[in-house]
Design a protein around this motif. Structure first.
Motif, PDB file in Angstrom:
ATOM      1  N   GLY A  29       0.822  -1.207   0.000  1.00 50.52           N
ATOM      2  CA  GLY A  29       0.000   0.000   0.000  1.00 50.52           C
ATOM      3  C   GLY A  29       0.852   1.251   0.000  1.00 50.52           C
ATOM      4  N   LEU A  51       4.608  -2.457  -2.486  1.00 52.77           N
ATOM      5  CA  LEU A  51       3.671  -3.010  -3.477  1.00 52.77           C
ATOM      6  C   LEU A  51       2.406  -2.165  -3.451  1.00 52.77           C
ATOM      7  CD1 LEU A  51       3.814  -6.801  -2.450  1.00 52.77           C
ATOM      8  CD2 LEU A  51       5.318  -5.580  -4.048  1.00 52.77           C
ATOM      9  N   ASP A  62      -8.994  14.296  -2.138  1.00 56.21           N
ATOM     10  CA  ASP A  62      -9.430  15.428  -1.327  1.00 56.21           C
ATOM     11  C   ASP A  62      -8.282  15.885  -0.425  1.00 56.21           C
ATOM     12  OD1 ASP A  62      -9.346  13.215   0.166  1.00 56.21           O
ATOM     13  OD2 ASP A  62     -11.204  13.557   1.238  1.00 56.21           O
ATOM     14  N   GLY A 186      -5.054  -0.232   3.781  1.00 54.56           N
ATOM     15  CA  GLY A 186      -6.371   0.348   4.032  1.00 54.56           C
ATOM     16  C   GLY A 186      -7.346  -0.577   4.752  1.00 54.56           C
ATOM     17  N   GLY A 322      -1.801   2.070   9.808  1.00 57.91           N
ATOM     18  CA  GLY A 322      -2.777   3.031   9.284  1.00 57.91           C
ATOM     19  C   GLY A 322      -4.184   2.464   9.329  1.00 57.91           C
ATOM     20  N   ALA A 339      -1.717   7.308  10.760  1.00 58.41           N
ATOM     21  CA  ALA A 339      -1.006   6.419   9.823  1.00 58.41           C
ATOM     22  C   ALA A 339       0.468   6.843   9.746  1.00 58.41           C
ATOM     23  CB  ALA A 339      -1.658   6.480   8.446  1.00 58.41           C
TER      24      ALA A 339
HETATM   25  C1  LIG Z   1     -14.003  11.434   3.430  1.00 53.51           C
HETATM   26  C2  LIG Z   1     -12.723  11.297   4.171  1.00 53.51           C
HETATM   27  C3  LIG Z   1     -12.155  12.412   4.790  1.00 53.51           C
HETATM   28  C4  LIG Z   1     -10.973  12.286   5.544  1.00 53.51           C
HETATM   29  N1  LIG Z   1     -10.441  13.391   6.167  1.00 53.51           N
HETATM   30  C5  LIG Z   1      -9.290  13.280   6.891  1.00 53.51           C
HETATM   31  C6  LIG Z   1      -8.683  14.401   7.562  1.00 53.51           C
HETATM   32  O1  LIG Z   1      -9.162  15.529   7.512  1.00 53.51           O
HETATM   33  N2  LIG Z   1      -7.547  14.208   8.259  1.00 53.51           N
HETATM   34  C7  LIG Z   1      -6.948  12.977   8.326  1.00 53.51           C
HETATM   35  O2  LIG Z   1      -5.893  12.853   8.971  1.00 53.51           O
HETATM   36  N3  LIG Z   1      -7.480  11.904   7.704  1.00 53.51           N
HETATM   37  C8  LIG Z   1      -8.636  12.018   6.993  1.00 53.51           C
HETATM   38  N4  LIG Z   1      -9.185  10.932   6.381  1.00 53.51           N
HETATM   39  C9  LIG Z   1      -8.580   9.629   6.580  1.00 53.51           C
HETATM   40  C10 LIG Z   1      -7.267   9.428   5.843  1.00 53.51           C
HETATM   41  O3  LIG Z   1      -7.372   9.761   4.489  1.00 53.51           O
HETATM   42  C11 LIG Z   1      -6.846   7.989   6.006  1.00 53.51           C
HETATM   43  O4  LIG Z   1      -7.003   7.626   7.345  1.00 53.51           O
HETATM   44  C12 LIG Z   1      -5.392   7.807   5.600  1.00 53.51           C
HETATM   45  O5  LIG Z   1      -5.267   7.997   4.215  1.00 53.51           O
HETATM   46  C13 LIG Z   1      -4.900   6.416   6.019  1.00 53.51           C
HETATM   47  O6  LIG Z   1      -3.686   6.116   5.403  1.00 53.51           O
HETATM   48  P1  LIG Z   1      -3.370   4.637   4.940  1.00 53.51           P
HETATM   49  O7  LIG Z   1      -2.002   4.683   4.378  1.00 53.51           O
HETATM   50  O8  LIG Z   1      -3.665   3.684   6.029  1.00 53.51           O
HETATM   51  O9  LIG Z   1      -4.454   4.326   3.840  1.00 53.51           O
HETATM   52  P2  LIG Z   1      -4.619   4.975   2.402  1.00 53.51           P
HETATM   53  O10 LIG Z   1      -4.045   6.345   2.356  1.00 53.51           O
HETATM   54  O11 LIG Z   1      -6.044   4.783   2.047  1.00 53.51           O
HETATM   55  O12 LIG Z   1      -3.700   4.078   1.473  1.00 53.51           O
HETATM   56  C14 LIG Z   1      -3.949   2.708   1.236  1.00 53.51           C
HETATM   57  C15 LIG Z   1      -3.179   2.341  -0.014  1.00 53.51           C
HETATM   58  O13 LIG Z   1      -3.230   0.944  -0.178  1.00 53.51           O
HETATM   59  C16 LIG Z   1      -3.563   0.641  -1.528  1.00 53.51           C
HETATM   60  N5  LIG Z   1      -4.234  -0.660  -1.502  1.00 53.51           N
HETATM   61  C17 LIG Z   1      -5.498  -0.939  -1.136  1.00 53.51           C
HETATM   62  N6  LIG Z   1      -5.736  -2.257  -1.205  1.00 53.51           N
HETATM   63  C18 LIG Z   1      -4.590  -2.824  -1.631  1.00 53.51           C
HETATM   64  C19 LIG Z   1      -4.193  -4.166  -1.879  1.00 53.51           C
HETATM   65  N7  LIG Z   1      -5.047  -5.198  -1.719  1.00 53.51           N
HETATM   66  N8  LIG Z   1      -2.929  -4.395  -2.288  1.00 53.51           N
HETATM   67  C20 LIG Z   1      -2.045  -3.377  -2.455  1.00 53.51           C
HETATM   68  N9  LIG Z   1      -2.375  -2.073  -2.236  1.00 53.51           N
HETATM   69  C21 LIG Z   1      -3.619  -1.814  -1.819  1.00 53.51           C
HETATM   70  C22 LIG Z   1      -4.467   1.791  -1.942  1.00 53.51           C
HETATM   71  O14 LIG Z   1      -4.534   1.910  -3.348  1.00 53.51           O
HETATM   72  C23 LIG Z   1      -3.765   2.956  -1.274  1.00 53.51           C
HETATM   73  O15 LIG Z   1      -2.724   3.480  -2.077  1.00 53.51           O
HETATM   74  C24 LIG Z   1     -10.351  11.025   5.637  1.00 53.51           C
HETATM   75  C25 LIG Z   1     -10.899   9.910   4.980  1.00 53.51           C
HETATM   76  C26 LIG Z   1     -12.082  10.039   4.264  1.00 53.51           C
HETATM   77  C27 LIG Z   1     -12.672   8.817   3.574  1.00 53.51           C
END
Ligand SMILES: Cc1cc2nc3c(=O)[nH]c(=O)nc-3n(C[C@H](O)[C@H](O)[C@H](O)COP(=O)(O)OP(=O)(O)OC[C@H]3O[C@@H](n4cnc5c(N)ncnc54)[C@H](O)[C@@H]3O)c2cc1C
Length: 476
Positions: A29, A51, A62, A186, A322, A339
């Motif tokens: 991710g 990956l 956004d 995610g 995350g 995260a």
């Molecule tokens: C409407 C909305 C508003 C938000 N507002 C805020 C805010 O104001 N402030 C804040 O801090 N957070 C906010 N968030 C939350 C924030 O965007 C996420 O919590 C944050 O992006 C988490 O990071 P992450 O790396 O865990 O996941 P993500 O940033 O979602 O990244 C996950 C990555 O994994 C990849 N992936 C998914 N499945 C697979 C798979 N099977 N194999 C390989 N890759 C995969 C995806 O393509 C993506 O690139 C908001 C979320 C939403 C939905």
């Protein structure tokens, strides 16, 4: 062992890199958490591969809120130190009643504090677009030569039964092995099938976020009564939150937002659908803006997974990071922040423990992070009370005293130092079955687990939350 006990060498792009640990890490991710985990693991001397499911980095999205805790290691990367601050939207958050009466306007809580001064980044705004954030992070990753393999959807995680390597298996049948696999993919991560204990299901909160984004040039002239929504040349950053009618409405403008309304997974709405839910007694300028919004409006269902204590596989070789480990509602303003804190913490824990302790290091990271993250997850429900359940007359009377508050303990945290300072005590506590007392919580706070059901029931009964009275949540 502290932070500065191992030899560091100045590597590519002026990044000081710790001595090689011989730990190889696969990160699944390339989102907010995965990208920083890649950089931090590189900096700590681990060898890294990322990956990512998507064929390339998405250039739409956004905004997310970031604070100094999330950015506390960015100064270690000269390129990011120079370029990341340029991407921040440096504008206050202004609060209005749903009728459009001004309540107050506030810069980030940390503005002017010693935390900000020490961040090494200069001014730290609180809002950045996801594409801008991803763009600078990706540029830094490329400069350091960290490989990202695109188009690799991970469908299965596993680990050898006895202190062996872990693996991530992709949809096309490829298997990537490593000392440790970080599942940063995610909320729907397949890693939930391998972590210890029962991972609760993702549930609907019953809340929705209707969102749209468009270019200013696609909007017709809305007349003089709407000009205040586009001050100056119409391209200045603004961030307005309208509150007080069992929902809140955010209007954010900037010259570099690129929103793709098609990104939503839920139903699309028309402006009139949205207004039917809101009611037509909102500020006429806001209603007019919604009525003339070009394109469709995405109706996001806000979903939540109850906190679960274990983020690692039984042998500790797979660790969630995350959203894969903990979901956040937007009103916490912390999904991206936590995260990023996770990313900083896991890289340092792996360094502290070294190659022989990989399976323990992920568990130490889990113990150091769980209570803090769970407490911050809960703030979403409390902040929602302030925004949606608030008595507007009372908010207007309070003026500058009204605002959603986070608290110094939250944004002044240093996850790298915390992991370095507490790794060995936490490891001893885990290995001897004792409780480790975390100090990355509000001073004096007594940690409590919670469930979404409890919080929704509390909201329904209009019982005020005691969370922000449990310990010191002050700003100064
Ligand atoms: C409407 C909305 C508003 C938000 N507002 C805020 C805010 O104001 N402030 C804040 O801090 N957070 C906010 N968030 C939350 C924030 O965007 C996420 O919590 C944050 O992006 C988490 O990071 P992450 O790396 O865990 O996941 P993500 O940033 O979602 O990244 C996950 C990555 O994994 C990849 N992936 C998914 N499945 C697979 C798979 N099977 N194999 C390989 N890759 C995969 C995806 O393509 C993506 O690139 C908001 C979320 C939403 C939905």
């Amino acid at each position: 062992m502290g932070l500065h006990d191992a030899g560091v060498t100045v590597g590519r792009n002026g990044v000081e890199r710790y001595a090689p640990t011989r730990i190889n890490v696969v990160i699944c991710g390339a989102g907010v958490g995965g990208l920083l985990a890649a950089l931090e693991c590189y900096r700590k001397g681990h060898s890294v591969t990322v990956l990512e499911r998507e064929p390339r980095m998405s250039i739409v999205g956004d905004v997310v809120g970031l604070n100094p805790a999330a950015l506390s290691t960015i100064q270690k990367y000269p390129y990011l130190k120079e370029n990341m601050p340029l991407k921040f939207h440096d504008c206050p958050i202004s609060y209005y009643s749903y009728h459009g009466e001004f309540i107050t306007s506030a810069m980030p809580e940390w503005r002017g504090s010693d935390v900000e001064a020490n961040s090494g980044l200069g001014i730290v705004g609180q809002i950045i677009t996801r594409p801008n954030h991803a763009e600078v992070m990706l540029a830094q990753i490329r400069q350091l030569g960290i490989p990202i393999v695109w188009g690799k959807k991970v469908v299965k995680y596993g680990e050898a039964p006895k202190d062996g390597p872990a693996f991530a298996e992709t949809e096309d049948g490829e298997r990537f092995e490593a000392d440790v696999i970080i599942a940063a993919d995610g909320i729907h991560s397949a890693s939930r099938e391998i972590v210890k204990g029962n991972v609760p299901p993702v549930q609907r909160t019953g809340y929705y976020a209707a969102r749209t984004g468009f270019s200013r040039s696609d909007l017709p002239d809305l007349g003089p009564k709407c000009h205040h929504l586009f001050p100056g040349d119409g391209e200045a950053d603004i961030n307005r939150v309208y509150i007080g009618k069992s929902s809140h409405h955010v209007v954010s403008t900037s010259k570099d937002y690129k929103e793709d309304p098609s990104e939503g997974t839920s139903t699309n709405l028309t402006p009139e659908d949205v207004i039917a839910v809101m009611g037509d007694d909102w500020d006429p300028a806001v209603l007019k803006l919604i009525r003339h919004s070009p394109g469709s409006i995405v109706n996001w269902s806000l979903n939540f997974r109850n906190p679960h204590r274990h983020w690692t596989s039984p042998g500790g070789r797979v660790v969630q990071l995350g959203d894969a480990a903990h979901t956040f509602l937007p009103t916490s303003g912390n999904g991206a922040v936590q995260a990023m804190e996770d990313a900083i913490s896991i890289a340092e824990c792996l360094r502290q423990g070294g190659k022989e302790n990989v399976g323990w290091s992920t568990q130490v990271h889990n113990v150091l992070r769980y209570q803090r993250v769970t407490t911050i997850q809960r703030t979403a429900f409390v902040n929602q009370d302030d925004l949606d359940g608030v008595d507007v007359k009372e908010a207007l009377r309070r003026g500058p005293e009204f605002k959603v508050r986070w608290g110094r303990w939250m944004w002044s945290h240093l996850p790298e130092e915390y992991a370095a300072d507490h790794y060995w005590d936490a490891l001893t506590a885990i290995q001897t079955g004792k409780t480790f007392e975390n100090t990355n919580l509000p001073p004096g706070h007594v940690f409590e687990d919670f469930t979404m059901e409890q919080e929704l029931k509390r909201q329904k009964l209009k019982i005020p939350s005691g969370l922000k009275k449990n310990g010191d949540w002050t700003i100064a």
